[in-house]
Design a protein around this motif. Sequence first.
Motif, PDB file in Angstrom:
ATOM      1  N   GLY A   1       0.788  -1.222   0.000  1.00 22.04           N
ATOM      2  CA  GLY A   1       0.000   0.000   0.000  1.00 22.04           C
ATOM      3  C   GLY A   1       0.819   1.270   0.000  1.00 22.04           C
ATOM      4  O   GLY A   1       0.302   2.353  -0.291  1.00 22.04           O
TER       5      GLY A   1
ATOM      6  N   SER B   1       0.916   2.926  -3.453  1.00 18.53           N
ATOM      7  CA  SER B   1      -0.365   3.581  -3.767  1.00 18.53           C
ATOM      8  C   SER B   1      -0.519   4.885  -3.003  1.00 18.53           C
ATOM      9  O   SER B   1      -1.034   5.880  -3.541  1.00 18.53           O
ATOM     10  CB  SER B   1      -1.533   2.649  -3.430  1.00 18.53           C
ATOM     11  N   PHE B   2      -0.065   4.898  -1.759  1.00 17.33           N
ATOM     12  CA  PHE B   2      -0.164   6.097  -0.937  1.00 17.33           C
ATOM     13  C   PHE B   2       0.684   7.227  -1.528  1.00 17.33           C
ATOM     14  O   PHE B   2       0.202   8.361  -1.697  1.00 17.33           O
ATOM     15  CB  PHE B   2       0.276   5.791   0.493  1.00 17.33           C
TER      16      PHE B   2
ATOM     17  N   ARG C   1      -0.797   8.444  -4.853  1.00 18.00           N
ATOM     18  CA  ARG C   1      -1.978   9.279  -4.643  1.00 18.00           C
ATOM     19  C   ARG C   1      -1.582  10.674  -4.157  1.00 18.00           C
ATOM     20  O   ARG C   1      -2.156  11.672  -4.585  1.00 18.00           O
ATOM     21  CB  ARG C   1      -2.909   8.600  -3.640  1.00 18.00           C
TER      22      ARG C   1
ATOM     23  N   SER D   1      -2.270  14.141  -6.213  1.00 18.98           N
ATOM     24  CA  SER D   1      -3.175  15.108  -5.588  1.00 18.98           C
ATOM     25  C   SER D   1      -2.605  16.517  -5.566  1.00 18.98           C
ATOM     26  O   SER D   1      -3.354  17.496  -5.477  1.00 18.98           O
ATOM     27  CB  SER D   1      -3.491  14.679  -4.146  1.00 18.98           C
TER      28      SER D   1
ATOM     29  N   VAL E   1      -4.914   5.445   2.196  1.00 20.87           N
ATOM     30  CA  VAL E   1      -4.872   5.891   0.800  1.00 20.87           C
ATOM     31  C   VAL E   1      -6.115   6.680   0.446  1.00 20.87           C
ATOM     32  O   VAL E   1      -6.039   7.728  -0.216  1.00 20.87           O
ATOM     33  CB  VAL E   1      -4.706   4.686  -0.152  1.00 20.87           C
ATOM     34  N   ASP E   2      -7.277   6.211   0.895  1.00 17.19           N
ATOM     35  CA  ASP E   2      -8.532   6.865   0.530  1.00 17.19           C
ATOM     36  C   ASP E   2      -8.774   8.158   1.314  1.00 17.19           C
ATOM     37  O   ASP E   2      -9.751   8.870   1.040  1.00 17.19           O
ATOM     38  CB  ASP E   2      -9.711   5.925   0.757  1.00 17.19           C
ATOM     39  N   ARG E   3      -7.897   8.484   2.278  1.00  9.51           N
ATOM     40  CA  ARG E   3      -8.031   9.732   3.016  1.00  9.51           C
ATOM     41  C   ARG E   3      -7.450  10.931   2.255  1.00  9.51           C
ATOM     42  O   ARG E   3      -7.676  12.078   2.609  1.00  9.51           O
ATOM     43  CB  ARG E   3      -7.328   9.627   4.386  1.00  9.51           C
TER      44      ARG E   3
ATOM     45  N   ASP F   1      -4.448   1.654   4.676  1.00  5.11           N
ATOM     46  CA  ASP F   1      -5.763   2.098   5.181  1.00  5.11           C
ATOM     47  C   ASP F   1      -5.974   3.596   5.049  1.00  5.11           C
ATOM     48  O   ASP F   1      -7.087   4.087   5.312  1.00  5.11           O
ATOM     49  CB  ASP F   1      -5.913   1.696   6.655  1.00  5.11           C
TER      50      ASP F   1
END
Length: 259
Positions: A27, A30-31, A34, A38, A256-258, A254
Amino acid sequence: MAERKPIESWLTDMDGVLMHEGIPVPGADSFIKRLRESGRPFLVLTNNSMYTPRDLHARLARIGLTVPTENIWTSALATAQFLDDQRPGGTAYVIGEAGLTTALHDIGYVLSDADPDYVVLGETRTYSFEALTRAIRLINDGARFIATNPDETGPSAEGALPATGSVAALITKATGQHPYFVGKPNPLMMRAGLNAIGAHSETSAMIGDRMDTDVRAGMEAGLETFLVLTGLTRPDEVERYPYRPSSVVDSIADLVDRI
């Protein structure tokens, strides 16, 4: 806890969060991807002063994590900035590696063992008795004692290694002088990092794997804090501390979506 503003910038520890014993944490790629997509300000932090940002950029790239050098913040850089603020153009006797000596050269410091303003202790794998003796004598003669970070041990494939905090304790025992530690858990390292990327504590978060350094420093700097369980702190240890992270998560995956 009081409701916080949305997170606009991120600080994350490196070892134990993005990688563990040279292997990327699932992960982590991915973090970082992202974050870069962003456009949000971010920093990867490390208390290890041995390496320059270019060294760490290459080290992370080898395991598939692309982190620009300008997004890497080390205790060596924080120490150099602190010394530049305190005594610009000073002199220092340095025990450490290229990460520390380069950072000091870049701010215009002269490295010398002739009546230096400071003795600066950093991380190295080649602590010598001669160098430690020289440091002790210089401190006894009036040099101010600075250390990059208080970590007492560091990880290796063979087990724990003595780190800056342990060697600093030896020098303190010999001189009676305690160092000023610049790295985590000193919130100074966090605040200096936030300033470097133009971020603000009330809209920033810190991710770490250690309660005693990462979470404490983030909390004291006013950041939202996330403890991941992929490093040193175990779940059963969290309640032993008199302070808490804002959240505990299994891993950086956990979060990544933040972003």
